[in-house]
Design a protein around this motif. Structure first.
Motif, short mmCIF file in Angstrom:
data_model
loop_
_atom_site.label_atom_id
_atom_site.label_comp_id
_atom_site.label_asym_id
_atom_site.label_seq_id
_atom_site.Cartn_x
_atom_site.Cartn_y
_atom_site.Cartn_z
N TRP A 100 -40.52 29.79 -36.89
CA TRP A 100 -41.48 30.30 -35.91
C TRP A 100 -41.53 31.82 -35.88
CZ3 TRP A 100 -44.61 26.67 -34.55
CH2 TRP A 100 -44.16 25.36 -34.47
N PRO A 101 -42.73 32.41 -35.85
CA PRO A 101 -42.84 33.87 -35.79
C PRO A 101 -42.13 34.49 -34.58
CG PRO A 101 -44.96 32.93 -36.35
CD PRO A 101 -44.06 31.78 -36.00
N ALA A 102 -42.09 33.78 -33.47
CA ALA A 102 -41.42 34.31 -32.28
C ALA A 102 -39.92 34.46 -32.49
CB ALA A 102 -41.68 33.42 -31.07
N THR A 103 -39.35 33.65 -33.36
CA THR A 103 -37.90 33.73 -33.59
C THR A 103 -37.52 34.51 -34.83
OG1 THR A 103 -37.92 31.60 -34.74
CG2 THR A 103 -37.45 31.57 -32.38
N ASN A 104 -38.47 34.74 -35.75
CA ASN A 104 -38.11 35.47 -36.97
C ASN A 104 -38.63 36.90 -36.99
OD1 ASN A 104 -40.84 35.42 -37.82
ND2 ASN A 104 -40.55 33.62 -39.10
N GLY A 105 -39.23 37.36 -35.88
CA GLY A 105 -39.72 38.73 -35.80
C GLY A 105 -41.01 38.98 -36.56
N GLY A 106 -41.70 37.92 -36.94
CA GLY A 106 -42.90 38.07 -37.75
C GLY A 106 -44.21 38.06 -36.99
#
Length: 150
Positions: A100-106
């Protein structure tokens, strides 16, 4: 005017231009951070960037591409290149660490990618050098974001 009606004709193009200018200005700072160290990188102890490395080329694209986006010059081809760059940045640097982008900084990479894809389709909006060039050449440009009333 109802909340369900589209915005009056000139305002959609003007807001697109404001969004383009603000987002392009913010994008420039990613390039200056990589190339010149300003603003300061939030990740301490970063080695100096080699200009011909992947990160260095990304910094040049962010700086030059961001300036072109702010000016509204060569907007569609520039936005296409930057959208691809942001997709590569997401899948190469962010997605491998978590889904998920929210957890990988993306999240910024995903949002910039889709914003640039939108510019490819919609054009620069009002207040752009692309528009000035089109008017000086006498070409009629389609009004961006024109709504069709049935």
């Amino acid at each position: 005017m109802s909340i369900y009606d589209p915005a009056p004709s000139p305002w959609a193009a003007r807001m697109l231009a404001i969004f383009r200018i603000v987002a392009g200005g913010m994008f420039i700072t990613f390039g200056t951070m990589k190339l010149f160290g300003y603003p300061a990188n939030p990740m301490p102890n970063q080695p100096p960037i080699e200009l011909w490395s992947q990160v260095g080329i990304g910094g040049v694209l962010e700086l030059v591409g961001g300036m072109l986006i702010v000016l509204g010059l060569l907007t569609r081809p520039t936005a296409f290149i930057l959208a691809g760059m942001m997709a590569v940045a997401y899948f190469q640097f962010h997605q491998p660490s978590a889904f998920w982008p929210a957890t990988n900084g993306g999240t910024p990479a995903v949002l910039y990618c889709f914003f640039y894809l939108y510019l490819v389709a919609a054009g620069p909006g009002a207040w752009s050098l692309d528009g000035v060039i089109a008017r000086s050449r006498g070409t009629r440009r389609a009004t961006p974001l024109r709504t069709v009333v049935a």
